[in-house]
Design a protein around this motif. Structure first.
Motif, PDB file in Angstrom:
ATOM      1  N   LYS A  13       0.851  -1.186   0.000  1.00  0.00           N
ATOM      2  CA  LYS A  13       0.000   0.000   0.000  1.00  0.00           C
ATOM      3  C   LYS A  13       0.893   1.244   0.000  1.00  0.00           C
ATOM      4  N   PRO A  14       0.382   2.364  -0.492  1.00  0.00           N
ATOM      5  CA  PRO A  14       1.181   3.594  -0.475  1.00  0.00           C
ATOM      6  C   PRO A  14       1.605   3.951   0.947  1.00  0.00           C
ATOM      7  N   LEU A  15       2.842   4.322   1.106  1.00  0.00           N
ATOM      8  CA  LEU A  15       3.390   4.710   2.400  1.00  0.00           C
ATOM      9  C   LEU A  15       3.528   6.226   2.466  1.00  0.00           C
ATOM     10  N   ARG A  16       3.456   6.747   3.685  1.00  0.00           N
ATOM     11  CA  ARG A  16       3.730   8.166   3.888  1.00  0.00           C
ATOM     12  C   ARG A  16       5.193   8.278   4.319  1.00  0.00           C
ATOM     13  N   VAL A  17       5.990   8.931   3.480  1.00  0.00           N
ATOM     14  CA  VAL A  17       7.441   8.977   3.660  1.00  0.00           C
ATOM     15  C   VAL A  17       7.891  10.407   3.899  1.00  0.00           C
ATOM     16  N   LEU A  18       8.732  10.599   4.924  1.00  0.00           N
ATOM     17  CA  LEU A  18       9.321  11.905   5.201  1.00  0.00           C
ATOM     18  C   LEU A  18      10.790  11.883   4.795  1.00  0.00           C
ATOM     19  N   VAL A  41       4.788  11.660  -0.365  1.00  0.00           N
ATOM     20  CA  VAL A  41       6.105  12.185  -0.006  1.00  0.00           C
ATOM     21  C   VAL A  41       5.975  13.560   0.624  1.00  0.00           C
ATOM     22  N   GLU A  42       6.582  13.721   1.793  1.00  0.00           N
ATOM     23  CA  GLU A  42       6.735  15.034   2.410  1.00  0.00           C
ATOM     24  C   GLU A  42       8.222  15.274   2.637  1.00  0.00           C
ATOM     25  N   VAL A  43       8.628  16.529   2.593  1.00  0.00           N
ATOM     26  CA  VAL A  43      10.049  16.885   2.639  1.00  0.00           C
ATOM     27  C   VAL A  43      10.256  18.026   3.615  1.00  0.00           C
ATOM     28  N   LYS A  80       8.941  16.933  16.396  1.00  0.00           N
ATOM     29  CA  LYS A  80       7.604  17.519  16.477  1.00  0.00           C
ATOM     30  C   LYS A  80       6.759  17.140  15.264  1.00  0.00           C
ATOM     31  N   LEU A  81       7.402  17.080  14.124  1.00  0.00           N
ATOM     32  CA  LEU A  81       6.702  16.692  12.902  1.00  0.00           C
ATOM     33  C   LEU A  81       6.215  15.248  12.990  1.00  0.00           C
ATOM     34  N   LEU A  82       7.073  14.370  13.513  1.00  0.00           N
ATOM     35  CA  LEU A  82       6.683  12.973  13.676  1.00  0.00           C
ATOM     36  C   LEU A  82       5.557  12.811  14.694  1.00  0.00           C
ATOM     37  N   ALA A  83       5.545  13.692  15.690  1.00  0.00           N
ATOM     38  CA  ALA A  83       4.491  13.626  16.701  1.00  0.00           C
ATOM     39  C   ALA A  83       3.164  14.166  16.172  1.00  0.00           C
ATOM     40  N   LEU A  90      10.895   7.344   7.860  1.00  0.00           N
ATOM     41  CA  LEU A  90      11.766   8.512   7.827  1.00  0.00           C
ATOM     42  C   LEU A  90      12.972   8.133   6.980  1.00  0.00           C
ATOM     43  N   LEU A  91      13.200   8.860   5.888  1.00  0.00           N
ATOM     44  CA  LEU A  91      14.251   8.499   4.947  1.00  0.00           C
ATOM     45  C   LEU A  91      15.375   9.535   5.001  1.00  0.00           C
ATOM     46  N   PRO A  92      16.492   9.205   5.688  1.00  0.00           N
ATOM     47  CA  PRO A  92      17.640  10.129   5.739  1.00  0.00           C
ATOM     48  C   PRO A  92      18.459  10.002   4.465  1.00  0.00           C
ATOM     49  N   ILE A  93      18.071  10.735   3.454  1.00  0.00           N
ATOM     50  CA  ILE A  93      18.649  10.548   2.127  1.00  0.00           C
ATOM     51  C   ILE A  93      20.062  11.102   2.036  1.00  0.00           C
TER      52      ILE A  93
END
Length: 429
Positions: A13-18, A41-43, A80-83, A90-93
């Motif tokens: 299923k589509p994931l919500r990725v930061l 995708v959120e950035v 705070k964003l994760l909360a 969470l993708l530390p690119i």
């Protein structure tokens, strides 16, 4: 002809990725791959005009503090964003992995995150630490000396040589010294770094013998020390800041074995990339650098291997089976890097215009090559940064180096921020 893209056999299923930054080429390529897969995708990034702002695949942009100048503030922002919002991964690119690995136990129950221990991350992140690891494992690298002072460096250099600070990204902190003049210039910059009264020698510095050959890069994804995805490509043409303008995927079973050995030794979890030289004398690959992250994953994707999908699955706690080989011989390019590289090599307005025309028409050297960074047909907004760069270079071609340095900004680390993050009192949970 456009190469076939990777098709994942694992349907989710589509994931919500930061994504923890949006201004690097690696982040921009990951956004395309995530968007094509249907993920949300959120950035977050300190720059309001980063690459990520110019993509239809980004659902939301969050302007955050600079990790380089305020790592604690950046971390607080992400927490705070994760909360406040639900994210699956969470993708530390980019270098944000250093910070997140430092506090990974406190993030693990909030979001999916694939990182090794902080100690092992530091080993891979440090050029000195990586060189010592290669020595310990008996893996090939150029003849190397580690020095702690200007006098030691002078004694160690045999022209031509490469001098490297312990930490540096996108060819920052690297000097090619071919004569006494080059050496003096490198020493001025090393001593001028505002770290302590010893400049860059507050940390160790590497001196390596120059090896003539072709630069290649290996990209990998690991799950608890086991290699599950591997791709390698060769630089066909260089861009600005040490990047690649044109690449071609290659098959490197020997490098796959070397990278697997490194990942196993470090119990690596997540993405890892290694730079190496294929020497002109046809000896074994010489490993020269390590990036504890996924670097520009579109080459692998277009060669049939979706490393981003593997990384998402590992981040969520899955144990995927080892993926098949990517296809060798797939050529890709980054138009923006090609234009910057043309200008950086002294190209005139006429040269840059000709390069634009070759890119638009698919003429050599871009025949049978696919664009990595600016997927205009699938994401038309991505044309905006490329168009602006082309116009800027046509107006002021000599400003190419300054324009390229704009991507080495506040989303990256420097020695001061690294020391702050690594300090015992940095994070209290």
């Amino acid at each position: 002809m456009m190469p076939d893209m990777a098709v994942s056999a694992h349907v989710v299923k589509p994931l919500r990725v930061l994504l923890s930054e949006g201004n690097s080429t690696s982040a921009r390529e990951a956004i395309t791959i995530l968007g094509l897969a249907g993920h949300i995708v959120e950035v977050c990034d300190p720059s309001p005009y980063c690459f990520a702002r110019f993509s239809r695949f980004v659902a939301k942009f969050h302007r955050c503090p600079s990790m380089r100048d305020d790592p604690a503030g950046f971390l607080t922002f992400v927490e705070k964003l994760l909360a406040a919002r639900h994210f699956d991964v969470l993708l530390p690119i980019h270098e944000q992995g250093f910070l997140f690995a430092r506090v990974a136990p406190c993030l693990a129950d909030r979001v999916g995150l694939a990182l090794p221990s902080f100690a092992n991350y530091r080993t891979a992140h440090s050029k000195v630490g990586f060189s010592r690891l290669l020595d310990r494992l008996g893996l090939p690298q150029p003849p190397t000396r580690i020095v702690e002072s200007e006098s030691e460096l002078r004694d160690a250099v045999r022209f031509p040589a490469v001098v490297k600070t312990s930490v540096g990204t996108a060819s920052r902190g690297i000097w090619f010294v071919r004569n006494d003049g080059d050496l003096e210039g490198a020493l001025r910059e090393l001593n001028g770094q505002d770290l302590s009264i010893r400049g860059a020698f507050a940390d160790e510095v590497l001196v390596q013998e120059f090896v003539a050959g072709t630069t290649e890069k290996a990209q990998a994804v690991f799950c608890r020390g086991e290699l599950i995805g591997f791709h390698a490509f060769r630089q066909i043409a260089g861009g600005a800041g040490g990047g690649e303008a044109i690449k071609q995927s290659v098959s490197r079973p020997e490098m796959r074995g070397f990278v697997a050995t490194i990942g196993r030794e470090l119990a690596w979890h997540g993405a890892l990339s290694v730079d190496y030289i294929m020497a002109d004398d046809d000896t074994a690959p010489r490993l020269i650098d390590c990036n504890p992250r996924l670097v520009e994953p579109m080459s692998a994707y277009l060669a049939g291997l979706d490393l981003v999908s593997l990384l998402l699955r590992v981040s969520q706690g899955e144990v995927p089976a080892s993926a098949g080989e990517s296809r060798a011989g797939v050529r890709t390019h980054l138009a923006m890097q090609a234009l910057l590289g043309c200008a950086a090599r002294g190209g005139t307005r006429r040269d840059i215009f000709r390069e634009c025309w070759r890119l638009l028409t698919g003429a050599e050297p871009y025949a049978d090559s696919a664009e990595e960074l600016t997927p205009v047909r699938r994401d038309w907004v991505s044309a905006v940064p490329l168009t602006m760069v082309a116009i800027f270079l046509l107006i002021a071609p000599r400003r190419a180096a300054a324009l390229a340095r704009g991507g080495w900004g506040a989303h990256l680390l420097d020695p001061k921020s690294i020391r702050r993050i690594a300090s015992e009192d940095f994070y209290n949970g």
